[in-house]
Design a protein around this motif. Structure first.
Motif, PDB file in Angstrom:
ATOM      1  N   GLN A 156       0.819  -1.208   0.000  1.00  0.00           N
ATOM      2  CA  GLN A 156       0.000   0.000   0.000  1.00  0.00           C
ATOM      3  C   GLN A 156       0.853   1.259   0.000  1.00  0.00           C
ATOM      4  OE1 GLN A 156      -3.227   0.088   2.719  1.00  0.00           O
ATOM      5  NE2 GLN A 156      -3.816  -2.016   2.322  1.00  0.00           N
ATOM      6  N   HIS A 170      -6.397   2.893   2.148  1.00  0.00           N
ATOM      7  CA  HIS A 170      -7.565   2.000   2.268  1.00  0.00           C
ATOM      8  C   HIS A 170      -8.541   2.593   3.287  1.00  0.00           C
ATOM      9  CE1 HIS A 170      -5.202  -0.526   5.522  1.00  0.00           C
ATOM     10  NE2 HIS A 170      -5.051   0.748   5.684  1.00  0.00           N
ATOM     11  N   SER A 172      -9.806   1.145   5.629  1.00  0.00           N
ATOM     12  CA  SER A 172      -9.537   0.612   6.972  1.00  0.00           C
ATOM     13  C   SER A 172      -8.940   1.679   7.886  1.00  0.00           C
ATOM     14  CB  SER A 172      -8.550  -0.560   6.888  1.00  0.00           C
ATOM     15  OG  SER A 172      -9.004  -1.531   5.991  1.00  0.00           O
ATOM     16  N   ARG A 203      -3.308   5.036  -4.083  1.00  0.00           N
ATOM     17  CA  ARG A 203      -2.082   4.244  -3.994  1.00  0.00           C
ATOM     18  C   ARG A 203      -1.144   4.633  -5.125  1.00  0.00           C
ATOM     19  NH1 ARG A 203      -4.079  -1.794  -2.151  1.00  0.00           N
ATOM     20  NH2 ARG A 203      -5.497  -0.962  -0.571  1.00  0.00           N
ATOM     21  N   GLN A 217     -13.458   2.461  -2.074  1.00  0.00           N
ATOM     22  CA  GLN A 217     -13.755   1.253  -1.306  1.00  0.00           C
ATOM     23  C   GLN A 217     -14.922   1.544  -0.371  1.00  0.00           C
ATOM     24  OE1 GLN A 217     -10.245   0.304   1.008  1.00  0.00           O
ATOM     25  NE2 GLN A 217      -9.420  -1.019  -0.606  1.00  0.00           N
ATOM     26  N   GLU A 219     -15.685   0.221   3.445  1.00  0.00           N
ATOM     27  CA  GLU A 219     -15.320  -0.630   4.573  1.00  0.00           C
ATOM     28  C   GLU A 219     -16.564  -0.920   5.395  1.00  0.00           C
ATOM     29  OE1 GLU A 219     -11.999  -1.018   4.769  1.00  0.00           O
ATOM     30  OE2 GLU A 219     -11.576  -1.842   6.763  1.00  0.00           O
ATOM     31  N   PHE A 257      -3.895 -10.125   5.632  1.00  0.00           N
ATOM     32  CA  PHE A 257      -3.898  -8.708   5.988  1.00  0.00           C
ATOM     33  C   PHE A 257      -3.592  -8.652   7.467  1.00  0.00           C
ATOM     34  CE2 PHE A 257      -6.885  -9.453   2.607  1.00  0.00           C
ATOM     35  CZ  PHE A 257      -6.522  -8.521   1.653  1.00  0.00           C
ATOM     36  N   PHE A 259      -4.392  -6.884   9.789  1.00  0.00           N
ATOM     37  CA  PHE A 259      -5.435  -6.444  10.725  1.00  0.00           C
ATOM     38  C   PHE A 259      -6.607  -7.399  10.836  1.00  0.00           C
ATOM     39  CE2 PHE A 259      -7.172  -4.728   6.811  1.00  0.00           C
ATOM     40  CZ  PHE A 259      -6.021  -4.310   6.128  1.00  0.00           C
ATOM     41  N   VAL A 260      -6.535  -8.549  10.158  1.00  0.00           N
ATOM     42  CA  VAL A 260      -7.574  -9.575  10.336  1.00  0.00           C
ATOM     43  C   VAL A 260      -6.915 -10.938  10.571  1.00  0.00           C
ATOM     44  CG1 VAL A 260      -9.519  -8.532   9.094  1.00  0.00           C
ATOM     45  CG2 VAL A 260      -7.753  -9.732   7.807  1.00  0.00           C
ATOM     46  N   PRO A 291     -11.762  -8.143   0.134  1.00  0.00           N
ATOM     47  CA  PRO A 291     -10.963  -8.736   1.197  1.00  0.00           C
ATOM     48  C   PRO A 291     -11.698  -8.584   2.525  1.00  0.00           C
ATOM     49  CG  PRO A 291      -9.819  -6.898   0.123  1.00  0.00           C
ATOM     50  CD  PRO A 291     -11.207  -6.904  -0.390  1.00  0.00           C
ATOM     51  N   CYS A 292     -11.566  -9.551   3.382  1.00  0.00           N
ATOM     52  CA  CYS A 292     -12.320  -9.494   4.627  1.00  0.00           C
ATOM     53  C   CYS A 292     -11.691 -10.417   5.667  1.00  0.00           C
ATOM     54  CB  CYS A 292     -13.766  -9.895   4.381  1.00  0.00           C
ATOM     55  SG  CYS A 292     -13.936 -11.452   3.483  1.00  0.00           S
ATOM     56  N   ALA A 314     -14.511  -7.558   9.564  1.00  0.00           N
ATOM     57  CA  ALA A 314     -14.297  -6.336   8.775  1.00  0.00           C
ATOM     58  C   ALA A 314     -14.188  -6.748   7.320  1.00  0.00           C
ATOM     59  CB  ALA A 314     -13.028  -5.628   9.211  1.00  0.00           C
ATOM     60  N   PHE A 315     -14.662  -5.890   6.446  1.00  0.00           N
ATOM     61  CA  PHE A 315     -14.467  -6.148   5.016  1.00  0.00           C
ATOM     62  C   PHE A 315     -14.135  -4.842   4.315  1.00  0.00           C
ATOM     63  CE2 PHE A 315     -19.012  -5.341   5.548  1.00  0.00           C
ATOM     64  CZ  PHE A 315     -19.257  -4.393   4.580  1.00  0.00           C
ATOM     65  N   GLY A 316     -13.420  -4.933   3.226  1.00  0.00           N
ATOM     66  CA  GLY A 316     -13.071  -3.743   2.444  1.00  0.00           C
ATOM     67  C   GLY A 316     -13.538  -3.958   1.012  1.00  0.00           C
TER      68      GLY A 316
HETATM   69  N1  PHE Z   1      -7.921  -2.581   3.700  1.00  0.00           N
HETATM   70  C1  PHE Z   1      -7.612  -3.748   2.926  1.00  0.00           C
HETATM   71  C2  PHE Z   1      -7.061  -3.308   1.561  1.00  0.00           C
HETATM   72  O1  PHE Z   1      -7.468  -2.309   1.054  1.00  0.00           O
HETATM   73  C3  PHE Z   1      -8.835  -4.583   2.704  1.00  0.00           C
HETATM   74  C4  PHE Z   1      -9.409  -5.205   3.943  1.00  0.00           C
HETATM   75  C5  PHE Z   1     -10.363  -4.547   4.689  1.00  0.00           C
HETATM   76  C6  PHE Z   1      -9.014  -6.465   4.326  1.00  0.00           C
HETATM   77  C7  PHE Z   1     -10.901  -5.156   5.790  1.00  0.00           C
HETATM   78  C8  PHE Z   1      -9.568  -7.077   5.415  1.00  0.00           C
HETATM   79  C9  PHE Z   1     -10.514  -6.419   6.152  1.00  0.00           C
HETATM   80  O2  PHE Z   1      -6.238  -3.957   0.995  1.00  0.00           O
END
Ligand code: PHE
Length: 350
Positions: A156, A170, A172, A203, A217, A219, A257, A259-260, A291-292, A314-316
């Motif tokens: 990123q 992102h 997030s 990015r 995105q 989130e 990722f 953070f998950v 992604p999640c 969480a999902f993005g």
């Molecule tokens: N923030 C991550 C990305 O942009 C996507 C993501 C969000 C992954 C939430 C997992 C949970 O690459």
């Protein structure tokens, strides 16, 4: 009589000087020049003058009359011009030289899918949050379990400002603030955290048919007691089938990722080529859409939430990708092109 005439002329000049409304001028005209007016009265009384004086006074009276008529006409013109000026000044400012555009505007395809997603999530009790495009390193990385110099930062690379802040890479980046905002209601009142936050991300990318340096995105996070992966799958499936108005194929792959944990990639079958493979799906038949994963305990902790007691997902969601899928856009660069010819095809339901 001469003196009277001079007096009338002087008074008329004075009176006219102080008049500021057109409507007052008619009164003035009747009073001075009208049939029963001051000047006419004097002219009528001229019969009593000597034969010698009469023509002289007649000439003077005519001169005075002409003078006053001229002053009156000038005043009328002046007040009319002032009225027009006042009207012009009270008019809204607009540029009359801009050519008229008869084409009808339309919402951008990304706005359309964003609104559809928001509507579905709102109906499932999620709050819609807005977040800044400029964020701190802490929000974008450290609070998400990505310490300085961690290799995950390479995925990123973004644009840094001179003051050390950056353009969020992102959505997030808003997670930490959202947890802090809703943590008290969760802990004290038992209200689950359910929020989505759409936003523009940046990015430092080489662009091609499926990569852009600017993209959107959405989130989503949900935190409560006993939240599991099945909750995540349920919400994602509901949302996608609403947006596409049909059952679409999805698959979950493991994804990393920081953070998950565990983390996944949710793919949907490419709607452009029907799964056969094309440039948009890198010839794989699948499009990486979302992604999640389950929120990492360190991330919950950074948001002031006890990971022993609460869990969350969480999902993005890639809104840009979703728009491409939904509207069959083959090249992601069309979306930021500003080309009305490309964008005006997507007038929908709104
Ligand atoms: N923030 C991550 C990305 O942009 C996507 C993501 C969000 C992954 C939430 C997992 C949970 O690459």
């Amino acid at each position: 009589m001469k003196q009277k005439l001079e007096e009338i002329r002087a008074r008329a000049r004075e009176e006219l000087g102080s008049v500021s409304e057109l409507s007052e001028l008619e009164n003035f005209r009747v009073r001075v020049l009208g049939k029963k007016g001051e000047l006419t009265g004097i002219l009528k009384s001229m019969g009593g003058l000597s034969a010698e004086e009469r023509p002289k006074m007649g000439q003077l009276a005519n001169e005075v009359r002409q003078n006053i008529e001229k002053m009156l006409a000038d005043k009328i013109e002046e007040l009319k011009a002032r009225e027009v000026q006042r009207e012009i000044e009270s008019m809204p400012v607009f540029d009359i030289s801009v050519p008229m555009d008869t084409a009808q505007g339309s919402y951008h395809p990304i706005t359309l899918v964003q609104r559809q997603c928001e509507a579905v999530f709102k109906s499932m009790g999620f709050a819609v949050e807005e977040y800044s495009e400029i964020v701190t390193d802490y929000e974008c990385f450290e609070a998400l379990n990505i310490p300085k110099d961690h290799p995950a930062r390479d995925m990123q690379d973004t644009y840094y400002l001179e003051n050390g802040q950056l353009l969020k890479s992102h959505t997030s980046a808003a997670q930490n603030a959202i947890y802090k905002k809703y943590r008290d209601a969760l802990v004290n009142e038992g209200k689950p955290i359910k929020a989505i936050f759409p936003g523009r991300c940046f990015r430092n990318e080489a662009t091609d048919a499926c990569h852009e340096n600017t993209f959107f995105q959405m989130e989503g996070v949900m935190v409560d007691k006993n939240i599991s992966i099945s909750n995540l799958i349920y919400f994602m499936k509901t949302m996608l089938s609403e947006v596409f108005q049909k059952d679409i194929q999805v698959r979950l792959r493991p994804g990393f990722f920081p953070f998950v944990e565990p983390g996944f990639e949710l793919d949907i079958s490419c709607l452009i080529c029907g799964g056969e493979g094309c440039a948009s799906c890198k010839h794989s038949g699948w499009l990486e859409l979302c992604p999640c994963g389950m929120i990492h305990p360190e991330v919950l902790k950074a948001g002031g939430i006890d990971p022993e007691e609460y869990t969350g997902f969480a999902f993005g969601l890639g809104l840009t990708r979703l728009a491409m899928m939904k509207y069959g856009v083959k090249d992601i660069r069309d979306l930021n092109s500003g080309s009305l010819k490309a964008l005006s095809q997507f007038t929908e339901d709104e």
